[in-house]
Write an enzyme that holds these catalytic residues in place. Structure first.
Site, PDB file in Angstrom:
ATOM      1  N   GLY A  94      47.965 -34.662  27.839  1.00  0.00           N
ATOM      2  CA  GLY A  94      47.340 -35.814  28.469  1.00  0.00           C
ATOM      3  C   GLY A  94      46.189 -35.285  29.300  1.00  0.00           C
ATOM      4  O   GLY A  94      45.370 -34.525  28.791  1.00  0.00           O
ATOM      5  N   SER A 118      48.980 -28.883  24.747  1.00  0.00           N
ATOM      6  CA  SER A 118      47.701 -29.312  25.321  1.00  0.00           C
ATOM      7  C   SER A 118      47.712 -29.092  26.843  1.00  0.00           C
ATOM      8  O   SER A 118      47.813 -27.944  27.279  1.00  0.00           O
ATOM      9  CB  SER A 118      47.416 -30.754  24.899  1.00  0.00           C
ATOM     10  OG  SER A 118      46.065 -31.079  25.109  1.00  0.00           O
ATOM     11  N   ALA A 119      47.640 -30.132  27.662  1.00  0.00           N
ATOM     12  CA  ALA A 119      47.672 -29.943  29.113  1.00  0.00           C
ATOM     13  C   ALA A 119      48.914 -29.163  29.548  1.00  0.00           C
ATOM     14  O   ALA A 119      48.861 -28.384  30.509  1.00  0.00           O
ATOM     15  CB  ALA A 119      47.615 -31.293  29.821  1.00  0.00           C
ATOM     16  N   HIS A 149      43.019 -27.346  21.811  1.00  0.00           N
ATOM     17  CA  HIS A 149      42.106 -28.124  20.946  1.00  0.00           C
ATOM     18  C   HIS A 149      40.817 -27.343  20.702  1.00  0.00           C
ATOM     19  O   HIS A 149      39.737 -27.933  20.622  1.00  0.00           O
ATOM     20  CB  HIS A 149      41.741 -29.474  21.584  1.00  0.00           C
ATOM     21  CG  HIS A 149      42.890 -30.392  21.844  1.00  0.00           C
ATOM     22  ND1 HIS A 149      43.384 -31.257  20.904  1.00  0.00           N
ATOM     23  CD2 HIS A 149      43.647 -30.598  22.961  1.00  0.00           C
ATOM     24  CE1 HIS A 149      44.389 -31.962  21.423  1.00  0.00           C
ATOM     25  NE2 HIS A 149      44.573 -31.575  22.668  1.00  0.00           N
ATOM     26  N   GLU A 192      43.464 -26.520  16.875  1.00  0.00           N
ATOM     27  CA  GLU A 192      44.472 -27.554  16.639  1.00  0.00           C
ATOM     28  C   GLU A 192      45.366 -27.122  15.479  1.00  0.00           C
ATOM     29  O   GLU A 192      44.881 -26.629  14.459  1.00  0.00           O
ATOM     30  CB  GLU A 192      43.789 -28.900  16.362  1.00  0.00           C
ATOM     31  CG  GLU A 192      43.058 -29.410  17.596  1.00  0.00           C
ATOM     32  CD  GLU A 192      42.487 -30.816  17.442  1.00  0.00           C
ATOM     33  OE1 GLU A 192      42.275 -31.266  16.309  1.00  0.00           O
ATOM     34  OE2 GLU A 192      42.242 -31.455  18.497  1.00  0.00           O
TER      35      GLU A 192
END
Lengths: 239, 239
Positions: free
Chosen positions: B89, B121-122, B158, B193
């Site tokens: 997020g 991700s985060a 990413h 990714e």
């Protein structure tokens, strides 16, 4: 106040500062000005190189540049000038160094008093309430994300609605929507490359390529080039 | 330590959490686990929705989810679980809420003690020394950009070397180069990714799509998928 807030200095493939040159010429008085330059956003090149490049550009327009990174007392140097220009690069580094030299407050006061202010990219971000709508990587930590608060909206420079095909990372519009989810009363102005806002005593003009305006509860609104808005930009319904 | 650090949860066009499902299955013990979930990075959807979606995924793998946002005492809830998962997020929002609940230190200590840690991700950004190599917009202000420091390098999730055609904003490689200019001893791992790193007692494996490793004084190095590195990633010359 007199502000000229540019999305970017240079279009891809063009020489440095080609597209906004005429805007800057028209924004400044015709007679020779002494312009304070802030090169603090420079990271991948030196501040000396940056100042020399920008000095050459202003010289071609008939103005003289005083780079604040060379001044032993940047606030005194600022007071010897008749306009200020803040260059692009990394917004976090720019804001960190502005705080370090106590220039956030000093530049804000002088801009409020009418000192003409030209910013591009990161230099437009720091004219806003915060730098929270920058695209830059947070490569260093300024003491705060609060900036000069010269305009009531947040600018997203280099705004684009294009995406990289097949890439799953957030689009620019998604990032701005996330910002608005946490900052619900804010307005974000996505300034396309080749676009600028001028603010002259409360009258806002859109120059060049146009922009997209975002608020939390509304659909984004595209506003074309060369419109003059004699209203607050937050009131985009009437724009 | 046992870490599984994923670039992303979901490839464009695929259902949620398809590509890394087998990696997560292999990473966790076969018997039913209670997994603490941190949904704090959610901004454009609610933490309840996020927890429900992720609970369903873990349920399909035979595990139970305890979302820390529903716990009156998140640290006590963490202590009742046998693994932790931190979802993606916005990294700034995630880190801000981790600090608010005093979970940066608590999760770090338990991960150091061997609690299996899954991030995407985060959630991979916060396993690093700082979140300075996030791609996210700084939509809020955590008390610090320092994070859990479970690995010695910075992850850029990413990661892509693609650009938007005709756009003048910085490429990802330029942003990472700027980071390294101000953080000269650091190593940045650009995780494409569909790629992940697993760290099991100091042994690092590259899973999935591969990565690009950046240091200030060297050319970036592409490292392909499914390599096992029994060395520190900073030593990419020998990789």
């Amino acid at each position: 106040m007199r502000l000229l807030l540019l999305s970017n200095s240079t279009m891809p493939g063009e020489p440095f500062f080609t597209w906004p040159r005429q805007l800057v010429k028209d924004f400044l008085p015709a007679q020779r000005q002494r312009i304070a330059f802030v090169p603090f956003a420079a990271v991948s090149f030196s501040m000396d190189e940056y100042a020399d490049t920008v000095a050459k550009m202003f010289d071609e327009l008939g103005h003289e540049l005083v780079s604040l990174h060379r001044a032993s007392d940047p606030i005194a140097a600022l007071d010897s000038t008749s306009a200020i220009a803040i260059g692009g690069g990394n917004s976090f580094q720019l804001l960190k160094l502005l705080y370090k030299h106590d220039l956030v407050r000093a530049i804000r006061h002088r801009a409020k008093d009418g000192l003409p202010y030209i910013g591009w990219s990161a230099g437009s971000n720091v004219a806003c309430p915060t730098i929270m709508t920058t695209n830059d990587m947070p490569i260093c930590e300024p003491p705060s994300l609060r900036a000069m608060n010269l305009v009531p909206w947040q600018i997203n420079p280099h705004y684009t609605d294009q995406r990289i095909a097949g890439h799953g990372g957030e689009s620019r519009d998604q990032r701005i929507a996330e910002y608005l989810e946490l900052n619900r009363e804010s307005t974000v102005v996505g300034l396309r490359e080749g676009a600028a806002l001028s603010v002259v005593r409360g009258a806002v003009s859109i120059l060049g390529a146009g922009m997209r305006v975002f608020r939390r509860t509304k659909m984004p609104v595209d506003i074309g080039a060369d419109r003059s808005l004699r209203i607050d930009l937050a009131d985009v319904d009437n724009a």
